[in-house]
Design a protein around this motif. Structure first.
Motif, PDB file in Angstrom:
ATOM      1  N   MET A  54      -0.637   3.104  -1.239  1.00 54.73           N
ATOM      2  CA  MET A  54      -0.962   3.362  -2.640  1.00 54.73           C
ATOM      3  C   MET A  54      -1.140   4.866  -2.864  1.00 54.73           C
ATOM      4  O   MET A  54      -0.624   5.428  -3.837  1.00 54.73           O
ATOM      5  CB  MET A  54      -2.236   2.620  -3.040  1.00 54.73           C
ATOM      6  CG  MET A  54      -2.657   2.814  -4.475  1.00 54.73           C
ATOM      7  SD  MET A  54      -4.240   2.008  -4.820  1.00 54.73           S
ATOM      8  CE  MET A  54      -3.716   0.718  -5.917  1.00 54.73           C
ATOM      9  N   LYS A  75       2.289   6.623  -2.946  1.00 49.70           N
ATOM     10  CA  LYS A  75       3.011   6.478  -4.214  1.00 49.70           C
ATOM     11  C   LYS A  75       2.460   7.427  -5.270  1.00 49.70           C
ATOM     12  O   LYS A  75       3.210   8.034  -6.024  1.00 49.70           O
ATOM     13  CB  LYS A  75       2.920   5.034  -4.709  1.00 49.70           C
ATOM     14  CG  LYS A  75       3.748   4.066  -3.904  1.00 49.70           C
ATOM     15  CD  LYS A  75       3.547   2.641  -4.373  1.00 49.70           C
ATOM     16  CE  LYS A  75       4.245   1.667  -3.452  1.00 49.70           C
ATOM     17  NZ  LYS A  75       3.956   0.272  -3.785  1.00 49.70           N
ATOM     18  N   GLU A 109       2.747  -0.451 -10.489  1.00 49.27           N
ATOM     19  CA  GLU A 109       3.613   0.165  -9.480  1.00 49.27           C
ATOM     20  C   GLU A 109       5.026   0.441  -9.990  1.00 49.27           C
ATOM     21  O   GLU A 109       5.715   1.302  -9.461  1.00 49.27           O
ATOM     22  CB  GLU A 109       3.702  -0.734  -8.240  1.00 49.27           C
ATOM     23  CG  GLU A 109       2.444  -0.760  -7.426  1.00 49.27           C
ATOM     24  CD  GLU A 109       2.566  -1.656  -6.204  1.00 49.27           C
ATOM     25  OE1 GLU A 109       3.644  -2.268  -5.987  1.00 49.27           O
ATOM     26  OE2 GLU A 109       1.582  -1.756  -5.464  1.00 49.27           O
TER      27      GLU A 109
END
Length: 183
Positions: A71, A74, A155
């Motif tokens: 996470m 990203k 996402e």
């Protein structure tokens, strides 16, 4: 110059109200005031998370939380590439399913996420998602919690078309939504 041993006791922890998007790793490793931001590493020395928070008013009581490294990666990639974090937006208010809700909707299982509200003009609205629908899959992968749905949608980049499988009136339907940038 120090290291602390601990056990990862859970993944995907949410509902802590520490952030809008929560998908924490729970650990009993000693995370104390001042050392959040350090790595949570596995037995091979690979960073698996970033130590972020602890439970306890006066310091570590054996419950700590780390942001998963995938996470964080990203987010850092987006910051480097775009200078900001951009998240996909569906436009629903998701709610975890309970046994009582499933019973009221004549569902056999409590899998999925109830949608009690759809924002007018949102990607969900344009795709045909309605109040009372139960989202059970996004892109063919099961959805089991409101926070899981929020994290999964976030996402995706705005403009991405995603297939969303819902239950409505006891029947499965797959709708396609084109996500927008989260306001």
């Amino acid at each position: 110059h120090t290291v602390t041993a601990g056990i990862i006791s859970a993944k995907g922890r949410s509902g802590l109200q520490l952030a809008a998007y929560e998908d924490f790793i729970q650990t009993d490793a000693a995370i104390n005031f001042g050392n959040s931001g350090g790595p949570l590493i596995d037995l091979h020395g690979k960073a698996v998370g970033i130590n972020t928070a602890i439970v306890g008013p006066g310091g570590n009581i054996g419950i700590g939380f780390a942001i998963p490294s995938n996470m964080a990666k990203k987010i850092s990639d987006q910051l480097i590439e775009d200078g900001e974090v951009v998240r996909g937006y569906l436009g629903v208010l998701p709610q975890d399913m309970t046994a009582q809700m499933a019973n009221a909707l004549d569902l056999e299982k409590t899998k999925g996420v109830l949608i009690p509200q759809v924002t007018e003009g949102s990607p969900a609205d344009k795709a045909g998602i309605e109040q009372g629908d139960v989202i059970v899959q996004v892109e063919g992968k099961p959805v089991e919690s409101a926070s899981g749905l929020r994290n999964r949608i976030a996402e995706y980049k705005p403009g991405t078309r995603v297939d969303i499988t819902i239950l409505r009136d006891g029947r499965r339907r797959t709708l396609t939504a084109t996500l927008e940038k989260r306001p």
